[in-house]
Scaffold this motif. Structure first.
Motif, short mmCIF file in Angstrom:
data_model
loop_
_atom_site.label_atom_id
_atom_site.label_comp_id
_atom_site.label_asym_id
_atom_site.label_seq_id
_atom_site.Cartn_x
_atom_site.Cartn_y
_atom_site.Cartn_z
N ASP A 1 0.98 -1.22 -0.19
CA ASP A 1 -0.22 -0.18 0.22
C ASP A 1 0.74 1.20 -0.01
O ASP A 1 1.47 1.61 0.87
N LYS A 2 0.94 1.95 -1.08
CA LYS A 2 1.82 3.16 -1.33
C LYS A 2 1.48 4.17 -0.23
O LYS A 2 2.18 5.14 0.26
N LEU B 1 2.95 3.42 3.25
CA LEU B 1 4.41 3.56 3.02
C LEU B 1 4.48 4.98 3.14
O LEU B 1 5.61 5.29 3.70
N GLU C 1 11.54 -2.89 -1.51
CA GLU C 1 10.66 -1.57 -1.45
C GLU C 1 10.44 -0.67 -0.30
O GLU C 1 10.62 0.32 -0.39
N THR C 2 10.17 -1.42 0.76
CA THR C 2 10.04 -0.76 2.12
C THR C 2 11.42 0.06 2.45
O THR C 2 11.35 1.33 2.87
N ALA D 1 11.78 3.10 0.33
CA ALA D 1 10.86 4.10 0.44
C ALA D 1 11.44 4.87 1.94
O ALA D 1 11.10 6.05 1.65
#
Length: 291
Positions: free
Chosen positions: A79-80, A83, A134-135, A138
């Motif tokens: 879920d962007k 994040l 990705e986490t 970010a």
């Protein structure tokens, strides 16, 4: 790929979960606690009293930020928006540690209020590693991934849990959070040896340890079934396993989790003192060997 901030690290002391009912006692008494941990999702609002309390406590104590809803293992994109909220929280409080669970809690557009287990397969390993990458990108920092407590095993699993966690860490550069209570819960439920689990765990990747209390019942066959309840003191068998871990690792930042039926702060502080005593004893043994 940007370089990841590994943070300054938590002290190798006992920490406690920060609860609203204890805010005032902590600020008034400034107890000797190594650090406090908060669940990220409880502070994702833009402002209000929770942030004022947390800001005051963050000025006095190191902070560990623990996520419970990122759904690292979900078979869907992260879920962007979640994040982004998490990134804003990390930038606001600059915690010494950030961690999440090896679990999933989302499906399609729904959210399940639980941390659900995963089959350990090559496909899952690739997905979890991609989500951890990705986490970290970010947030611009290294995260810790926590071993789960489980009540079922998947027939399709082809990778041992420890090997799975080690592979994610090797692929992504993340660290690991070793929850000793989860080890005990899973080992008893699946008739495994918790000490053998600790013997095999890649402790060089561990950045934080969790301890908690479990509840106990019986399954349909009358065998012991442990529940990761976080509603009591740390059980003696879990604490003995923790002391066994320390003989492998030396002192590590160690959180005592107590999230349900939360007692008065003095009770939690007593649990922290018990952990600090074990950490001090291990440090003394290490120093004696080095002398």
């Amino acid at each position: 790929m940007q370089a990841l901030d590994k943070g300054t690290g938590l002290p190798a002391r006992a920490g406690l979960g920060l609860k609203p009912e204890h805010y005032q006692a902590i600020l008034d008494g400034e107890p000797d606690i190594g650090f406090f941990e908060v669940h990220a999702e409880n502070y994702m609002g833009a402002g209000g009293p929770p942030h004022r309390w947390l800001e005051a406590i963050r000025e006095r104590y190191p902070l560990s930020l623990h996520g419970v809803a990122l759904s690292i293992g979900a078979a869907r994109p992260l879920d962007k928006a979640h994040l982004a909220r998490l990134k804003a929280l990390v930038e606001r409080y600059r915690p010494q540690s950030f961690s999440e669970h090896l679990a999933w809690s989302t499906h399609d557009e729904g959210f399940l209020n639980d941390l659900l287990p995963l089959p350990y397969t090559d496909e899952t390993l690739a997905r979890v590693s991609a989500h951890v990458d990705e986490t970290q990108q970010a947030l611009g920092r290294r995260m810790l991934l926590e071993n789960p407590s489980t009540y079922v095993l998947f027939a399709e699993s082809t990778i041992d849990e420890i090997d799975f966690l080690a592979a994610v860490a090797d692929r992504t550069g993340c660290g690991l959070l070793l929850d000793v209570n989860n080890v005990m819960v899973s080992a008893v439920n699946h008739r495994l040896d918790p000490y053998a689990y600790i013997d095999r765990f890649p402790v060089d990747k561990v950045g934080e340890v969790h301890l908690a209390g479990y509840d106990e019942t019986a399954d349909g066959a009358g065998d012991r079934l442990l529940i990761d309840a976080h509603a009591t003191e740390v059980r003696n068998d879990v604490f003995a396993l923790y002391e066994y871990l320390l003989r492998r690792t030396g002192p590590l930042p160690t959180l005592v989790e107590w999230d349900n039926d939360v007692p008065g702060f003095d009770t939690l502080h007593g649990e922290a003192r018990r952990v600090d005593a074990a950490l001090d004893a291990q440090a003394a043994r290490r120093d004696a060997r080095a002398a």
